[in-house]
Design a protein around this motif. Structure first.
Motif, PDB file in Angstrom:
ATOM      1  N   GLY A 133      -8.438   3.537  -3.783  1.00 39.29           N
ATOM      2  CA  GLY A 133      -8.616   2.096  -3.760  1.00 39.29           C
ATOM      3  C   GLY A 133      -8.226   1.477  -2.436  1.00 39.29           C
ATOM      4  N   ASP A 134      -7.834   0.198  -2.499  1.00 34.92           N
ATOM      5  CA  ASP A 134      -7.523  -0.546  -1.279  1.00 34.92           C
ATOM      6  C   ASP A 134      -6.059  -0.470  -0.876  1.00 34.92           C
ATOM      7  OD1 ASP A 134     -10.156  -1.438  -1.030  1.00 34.92           O
ATOM      8  OD2 ASP A 134      -9.780  -3.227  -2.231  1.00 34.92           O
ATOM      9  N   TYR A 135      -5.157  -0.547  -1.867  1.00 29.93           N
ATOM     10  CA  TYR A 135      -3.731  -0.669  -1.576  1.00 29.93           C
ATOM     11  C   TYR A 135      -2.900   0.198  -2.521  1.00 29.93           C
ATOM     12  CZ  TYR A 135      -5.180  -5.032   0.754  1.00 29.93           C
ATOM     13  OH  TYR A 135      -5.792  -5.976   1.544  1.00 29.93           O
ATOM     14  N   ALA A 136      -1.652   0.446  -2.107  1.00 28.43           N
ATOM     15  CA  ALA A 136      -0.647   1.073  -2.963  1.00 28.43           C
ATOM     16  C   ALA A 136       0.703   0.464  -2.603  1.00 28.43           C
ATOM     17  CB  ALA A 136      -0.619   2.581  -2.779  1.00 28.43           C
ATOM     18  N   ASP A 193     -10.713  -7.168   5.840  1.00 28.66           N
ATOM     19  CA  ASP A 193     -11.609  -7.919   4.956  1.00 28.66           C
ATOM     20  C   ASP A 193     -10.870  -8.993   4.153  1.00 28.66           C
ATOM     21  OD1 ASP A 193     -13.717  -6.406   5.834  1.00 28.66           O
ATOM     22  OD2 ASP A 193     -13.840  -5.139   4.046  1.00 28.66           O
ATOM     23  N   GLY A 194      -9.554  -9.008   4.244  1.00 32.78           N
ATOM     24  CA  GLY A 194      -8.782  -9.997   3.496  1.00 32.78           C
ATOM     25  C   GLY A 194      -8.773  -9.760   2.001  1.00 32.78           C
ATOM     26  N   ARG A 195      -8.890  -8.515   1.587  1.00 34.59           N
ATOM     27  CA  ARG A 195      -8.926  -8.211   0.161  1.00 34.59           C
ATOM     28  C   ARG A 195      -7.572  -8.469  -0.489  1.00 34.59           C
ATOM     29  NH1 ARG A 195     -12.038  -2.377   0.780  1.00 34.59           N
ATOM     30  NH2 ARG A 195     -13.717  -3.166   2.137  1.00 34.59           N
ATOM     31  N   ALA A 196      -7.592  -9.014  -1.690  1.00 35.17           N
ATOM     32  CA  ALA A 196      -6.356  -9.309  -2.419  1.00 35.17           C
ATOM     33  C   ALA A 196      -5.643  -8.012  -2.779  1.00 35.17           C
ATOM     34  CB  ALA A 196      -6.672 -10.111  -3.679  1.00 35.17           C
ATOM     35  N   ILE A 197      -4.318  -8.090  -2.853  1.00 33.59           N
ATOM     36  CA  ILE A 197      -3.513  -6.899  -3.136  1.00 33.59           C
ATOM     37  C   ILE A 197      -3.367  -6.647  -4.631  1.00 33.59           C
ATOM     38  CG2 ILE A 197      -1.209  -5.875  -2.887  1.00 33.59           C
ATOM     39  CD1 ILE A 197      -0.978  -7.333  -0.202  1.00 33.59           C
ATOM     40  N   PHE A 198      -3.170  -7.699  -5.415  1.00 33.17           N
ATOM     41  CA  PHE A 198      -2.882  -7.511  -6.833  1.00 33.17           C
ATOM     42  C   PHE A 198      -4.166  -7.498  -7.654  1.00 33.17           C
ATOM     43  CE2 PHE A 198       1.094  -9.947  -5.468  1.00 33.17           C
ATOM     44  CZ  PHE A 198       1.733  -8.775  -5.075  1.00 33.17           C
ATOM     45  N   THR A 199      -4.897  -6.396  -7.565  1.00 31.54           N
ATOM     46  CA  THR A 199      -6.154  -6.221  -8.285  1.00 31.54           C
ATOM     47  C   THR A 199      -6.206  -4.790  -8.818  1.00 31.54           C
ATOM     48  OG1 THR A 199      -7.546  -5.297  -6.534  1.00 31.54           O
ATOM     49  CG2 THR A 199      -7.202  -7.693  -6.507  1.00 31.54           C
ATOM     50  N   PRO A 200      -7.186  -4.468  -9.663  1.00 25.64           N
ATOM     51  CA  PRO A 200      -7.338  -3.089 -10.127  1.00 25.64           C
ATOM     52  C   PRO A 200      -7.662  -2.088  -9.019  1.00 25.64           C
ATOM     53  CG  PRO A 200      -8.440  -4.595 -11.631  1.00 25.64           C
ATOM     54  CD  PRO A 200      -8.052  -5.399 -10.425  1.00 25.64           C
ATOM     55  N   GLU A 201      -7.932  -2.573  -7.804  1.00 23.73           N
ATOM     56  CA  GLU A 201      -8.172  -1.670  -6.679  1.00 23.73           C
ATOM     57  C   GLU A 201      -6.878  -1.216  -6.015  1.00 23.73           C
ATOM     58  OE1 GLU A 201     -11.077  -0.256  -5.775  1.00 23.73           O
ATOM     59  OE2 GLU A 201     -11.748  -1.200  -7.645  1.00 23.73           O
ATOM     60  N   SER A 202      -5.742  -1.614  -6.585  1.00 28.82           N
ATOM     61  CA  SER A 202      -4.435  -1.187  -6.076  1.00 28.82           C
ATOM     62  C   SER A 202      -3.776  -0.252  -7.079  1.00 28.82           C
ATOM     63  CB  SER A 202      -3.527  -2.397  -5.844  1.00 28.82           C
ATOM     64  OG  SER A 202      -4.008  -3.211  -4.810  1.00 28.82           O
ATOM     65  N   VAL A 203      -2.961   0.650  -6.564  1.00 26.62           N
ATOM     66  CA  VAL A 203      -2.216   1.569  -7.425  1.00 26.62           C
ATOM     67  C   VAL A 203      -0.721   1.342  -7.196  1.00 26.62           C
ATOM     68  CG1 VAL A 203      -2.279   3.420  -5.707  1.00 26.62           C
ATOM     69  CG2 VAL A 203      -1.906   3.986  -8.107  1.00 26.62           C
ATOM     70  N   ALA A 204       0.056   1.424  -8.277  1.00 27.18           N
ATOM     71  CA  ALA A 204       1.480   1.134  -8.203  1.00 27.18           C
ATOM     72  C   ALA A 204       2.317   2.408  -8.236  1.00 27.18           C
ATOM     73  CB  ALA A 204       1.889   0.221  -9.356  1.00 27.18           C
ATOM     74  N   VAL A 205       3.450   2.342  -7.555  1.00 25.15           N
ATOM     75  CA  VAL A 205       4.456   3.399  -7.591  1.00 25.15           C
ATOM     76  C   VAL A 205       5.723   2.786  -8.184  1.00 25.15           C
ATOM     77  CG1 VAL A 205       5.890   4.948  -6.206  1.00 25.15           C
ATOM     78  CG2 VAL A 205       3.489   4.602  -5.599  1.00 25.15           C
ATOM     79  N   ARG A 206       6.214   3.338  -9.263  1.00 22.40           N
ATOM     80  CA  ARG A 206       7.355   2.750  -9.959  1.00 22.40           C
ATOM     81  C   ARG A 206       8.686   3.052  -9.270  1.00 22.40           C
ATOM     82  NH1 ARG A 206       6.662   3.243 -16.484  1.00 22.40           N
ATOM     83  NH2 ARG A 206       4.413   2.839 -16.628  1.00 22.40           N
ATOM     84  N   LEU A 207       9.540   2.031  -9.177  1.00 28.28           N
ATOM     85  CA  LEU A 207      10.901   2.178  -8.687  1.00 28.28           C
ATOM     86  C   LEU A 207      11.872   1.739  -9.774  1.00 28.28           C
ATOM     87  CD1 LEU A 207      10.808   0.697  -5.054  1.00 28.28           C
ATOM     88  CD2 LEU A 207      10.376   3.051  -5.786  1.00 28.28           C
ATOM     89  N   PRO A 208      13.083   2.314  -9.807  1.00 23.45           N
ATOM     90  CA  PRO A 208      14.095   1.825 -10.742  1.00 23.45           C
ATOM     91  C   PRO A 208      14.585   0.446 -10.305  1.00 23.45           C
ATOM     92  CG  PRO A 208      15.032   3.495  -9.296  1.00 23.45           C
ATOM     93  CD  PRO A 208      13.553   3.470  -9.011  1.00 23.45           C
ATOM     94  N   ARG A 209      14.984  -0.375 -11.273  1.00 27.41           N
ATOM     95  CA  ARG A 209      15.383  -1.751 -10.955  1.00 27.41           C
ATOM     96  C   ARG A 209      16.572  -1.824 -10.008  1.00 27.41           C
ATOM     97  NH1 ARG A 209      14.250  -2.889 -16.521  1.00 27.41           N
ATOM     98  NH2 ARG A 209      16.457  -2.778 -17.037  1.00 27.41           N
ATOM     99  N   HIS A 210      17.466  -0.846 -10.063  1.00 25.23           N
ATOM    100  CA  HIS A 210      18.666  -0.928  -9.227  1.00 25.23           C
ATOM    101  C   HIS A 210      18.354  -0.754  -7.742  1.00 25.23           C
ATOM    102  CE1 HIS A 210      18.480   3.507  -9.747  1.00 25.23           C
ATOM    103  NE2 HIS A 210      19.048   3.541  -8.564  1.00 25.23           N
TER     104      HIS A 210
END
Length: 238
Positions: A133-136, A193-210
């Motif tokens: 996708g576009d972002y991670a 292209d100025g594509r938005a970050i928070f879309t289904p074209e981005s993938v997330a990596v989980r971090l612990p809250r601390h």
């Protein structure tokens, strides 16, 4: 342009900050705040160049002393309180292209992210490559179910954002996540292209809250320093 595309870290660090003056270079646990981000970028060992985008000479001097490049000054129209992240990074990518530099992936790494780790940067780069996708970028969970959030009126009277969940058990509610506010990997074309970050074209990596702390006020700053010192002195439980 150069034949081999480069991978770049861009650290946005403007001079103005109303709530915490010169926040980006204010000492944090013995070092200028921005130094921790530059260190993490260097430790990740995946960047061909580490650039700081700033409009401020004092920030530039600190960044240079910490080993980053400051090859341009950010224009004033991209350095006010309301400037979004994407145009700032796009400006840096466009500047590099104007210098004949071909850019592949670009990591926007915030100057006020002392909890960022080289391993997280590398994990998100791999996620970007694998996801196509576009972002991670990193995310973490909200500490309390957002479906049970409360609203206060001017008289401090209470109402629920979602009254339908007034009696729903917390464990039955969908888990919610928020941006960790540390960095965003993106493909050069996505930034330009100025594509938005928070879309289904981005993938997330989980971090612990601390290991996630927003720093917008002096109270946030004190809490972050205390937590940072604990994490530095003890093994990470994650």
């Amino acid at each position: 342009m150069t034949t081999a595309p480069v991978r770049v870290a861009v650290i946005p660090a403007r001079g103005g900050s109303k709530r915490i003056p010169h926040k980006n270079i204010k000492p944090f646990c013995g070092r200028p705040m921005i130094a921790w981000s530059i260190q993490a970028a260097r430790e990740a060992d995946c960047f061909d160049r580490i650039l700081v985008s700033t409009d401020d000479d004092a920030v530039a001097a600190v960044a240079l002393a910490e080993g980053a490049e400051v090859p341009f000054r950010r224009p004033a129209e991209l350095a006010d309180d309301h400037t979004p992240t994407v145009p700032v990074i796009a400006h840096a990518v466009a500047w590099l292209r104007q210098q004949g530099v071909s850019v592949s992936e670009v990591c926007c790494l915030y100057a006020t992210a002392p909890f960022v780790r080289a391993g997280d940067i590398l994990a998100a780069l791999e996620a970007l490559r694998a996801g196509g996708g576009d972002y991670a970028f990193p995310v973490t969970t909200f500490a309390f179910p957002i479906q049970r959030a409360l609203r206060l009126d001017p008289r401090q009277r209470v109402s629920m954002f979602e009254p339908a969940h007034a009696n729903t058990r917390s464990q039955d509610l969908e888990e919610a996540f928020h941006d960790a506010g540390q960095f965003y990997w993106g493909r050069a074309r996505a930034w330009l292209d100025g594509r938005a970050i928070f879309t289904p074209e981005s993938v997330a990596v989980r971090l612990p809250r601390h290991r996630v702390q927003d720093i917008d006020t002096l109270e946030d700053w004190r809490r972050a320093e205390a937590l940072f010192q604990v994490l530095q002195s003890e093994p990470d439980p994650s």
